[in-house]
Design an enzyme around this catalytic site. Structure first.
Site, short mmCIF file in Angstrom:
data_model
loop_
_atom_site.label_atom_id
_atom_site.label_comp_id
_atom_site.label_asym_id
_atom_site.label_seq_id
_atom_site.Cartn_x
_atom_site.Cartn_y
_atom_site.Cartn_z
N LYS A 178 -2.56 -78.13 -111.70
CA LYS A 178 -3.86 -78.83 -111.76
C LYS A 178 -4.55 -78.54 -113.09
CE LYS A 178 -8.10 -79.35 -108.97
NZ LYS A 178 -8.82 -78.87 -107.76
N SER A 194 -9.87 -82.39 -104.39
CA SER A 194 -9.90 -82.77 -105.78
C SER A 194 -8.55 -82.62 -106.48
CB SER A 194 -10.93 -81.93 -106.53
OG SER A 194 -10.57 -80.55 -106.50
N SER A 211 -9.76 -78.78 -101.42
CA SER A 211 -9.12 -79.55 -102.48
C SER A 211 -7.60 -79.45 -102.57
CB SER A 211 -9.72 -79.18 -103.83
OG SER A 211 -10.94 -79.85 -103.97
#
Ligand code: GLN
Length: 486
Positions: A79, A154, A178
């Site tokens: 990420k 996310s 997330s």
């Protein structure tokens, strides 16, 4: 041969027996990325050159008699809010769009010393704030099962990368769901470990008392290896736990006979879409057949979890994000009259609307005169939630709830209504507020072909148990997924 469909164990076997090289495995993933990315946009940065160089050097090490490491030649995606030395780390934000960290996060270092190959940095909601990946300054990622739908957020890009065979494993951050929400929306496994189990050093801080880093994978064995590599004490993170991590792989396959699973039925039955509820019921039936005992439990304060989270997280964020001032790193406005004007313009131009909303909310709630009414009160409710779980875990071994109230929603559907977006997190934030581990497990598909999922929560440091339950569920639930859109 499609190397991008292999599991970690298969890559290990193939490389050991010299059926293929690390370079071939990585090349195949890069090919897949090239085909899929125009439609999916899972990545902000694809590190193709670096990945190939690294794969070749791993092959050379092996040829010279070097040992096979737990992740030798395994392509992983990271990420874009986890620092990678020499590779851009944007946090999905304009304010860091050209930021290249001078150091790597501890998890990245551990992955690299285990032989993993980083293929790229994945798209996310700006600074991890969102549940759909639509709050990225670089545009949304797309759900590989339906391109007009969100992948969840996310850490949406990480879930997409794994679901669409662009990487074998991926890593995200989970502050309020997330990792678990995108895993659920994309039909892969996603684990939020116990707070303190995995080092946060090098994770760009959003809400420091809630932030965790967790892995995504397509099967439980892979997930266990990925967790094993990143788990453990790190002197660079003062909230890192000193205890030795369990051996996660060795717990897989143990009998579930007598395992007690709590389900807060009354809570779950409110406001959850029918197909999600059906998936949960189906799962409890399977667990019963596997020898588990299903018990009704109460989590009386969970109705306040969203309010509590959406105070604590923005408060901590407003403080953490004060560092983006145009001076230390990242974006700086071009034209300004004085220092204050420079700060103001840099932040006005650099942050997106959701991040600004959170900074304003957090700053307001922390300002003198309001602290007791908001942050302090929320902290007290947080303690009540922690007690709810302590009570529940004196009665049961793990807890089963949904991940999100709906399957993946349409792109744009919730963008004009922040509250509707926040409510996506109703079942995920309690684990963050209480620091316990939680695993998102695929549980079939909806009538229109979207992934469904259930969430299993355990007491602190019970990841091993969660992985084992997930393993049995995966065996019992084996269904053919609908074809991917790419
Ligand atoms: N959706 C939640 C939020 O917007 C959780 C985000 C996260 O876990 N990083 O804050």
């Amino acid at each position: 041969m499609e190397y991008c469909r292999l599991s970690i164990a298969e890559i290990q076997d193939g490389v050991r027996q010299k059926q293929f090289s690390c370079r071939e495995v990585v090349e195949d993933h890069l090919k897949r990325i090239e085909i899929a990315e125009p439609k999916l946009q899972a990545f902000v940065t694809v590190a193709a050159e670096l990945a190939l160089t690294r794969a070749s050097s791993l092959d050379r090490d092996l040829a010279a008699g070097g040992p096979l490491r737990p992740l030798t030649g395994v392509p992983v995606a990271i990420k874009d809010n986890i620092c990678t030395q020499g590779i851009k780390t944007t946090c999905g934000s304009r304010i860091l769009q050209n930021y290249i960290p001078p150091y790597s996060a501890t998890v990245v270092e551990r992955l690299e010393s285990a032989g993993a190959v980083i293929v790229g940095k994945t798209n996310c909601d700006e600074f991890g704030m969102g549940s759909s990946t639509e709050n990225s300054a670089f545009g949304p990622s797309r759900n590989p099962f339906a391109l007009d739908r969100v992948p969840g957020g996310s850490s949406g890009g990480s879930a997409v990368a794994v679901a669409a065979y662009e990487s074998v494993g991926a890593f995200g951050s989970d502050t309020g769901g997330s990792v678990r929400t995108p895993a659920a929306f994309c039909g892969v496994l996603g684990l939020k470990p116990t707070y303190g189990r995995v080092s946060r050093y090098g994770l760009v801080a959003f809400s420091s008392s809630l932030d965790t880093i967790g892995p995504f994978a397509r099967n439980v064995e892979d997930l266990a290896v990925l967790l094993q590599v990143i788990a453990g004490h790190d002197p660079l993170d003062m909230t890192s736990h000193r205890g030795t991590p369990d051996s996660y792989q060795s717990g897989i396959g143990a009998s579930l006979r007598g395992h007690r699973i709590g389900v807060p039925f009354t809570l779950v039955e409110q406001g959850v879409e029918a197909e999600i509820l059906q998936a949960l019921r189906r799962t409890t039936e399977i667990l019963k057949q596997l020898g588990c005992e299903i018990e009704e439990i109460a989590l009386p304060h969970s109705g306040s979890a969203i309010d509590t989270y959406y105070l604590i997280a923005p408060c901590e964020a407003s403080s953490n994000l004060a560092r983006y001032d145009g001076v230390k790193y990242g974006y700086r406005t071009r034209r300004f009259s004085d220092l204050t004007d420079m700060y103001r313009r840099t932040r006005a131009e650099g942050f997106g609307p959701e991040v600004k909303r959170r900074i304003m909310l957090g700053t307001f709630a922390l300002s003198s005169g309001y602290y007791d009414a908001y942050f302090l009160k929320a902290s007290k409710v947080r303690t009540l939630l922690i007690r709810d779980f302590q009570n529940a875990f004196s009665q049961v071994d793990s807890i089963l709830i949904p991940v999100a109230p709906t399957p993946a929603f349409k792109i744009g559907e919730k963008m004009s209504d922040p509250l509707a977006m926040y409510l996506t997190d109703i079942f995920t934030v309690p684990a963050n507020l209480s620091g316990i581990p939680a695993l998102s497990i695929p549980a079939g598909y909806s009538r229109n072909g979207l992934p469904l999922a259930v969430q299993l929560l355990g007491n602190h440091f019970q990841e091993r148990r969660l992985l084992n339950v997930a393993y049995h569920l995966r065996q019992a639930l084996a269904v053919n997924p609908p074809p991917l859109a790419v």
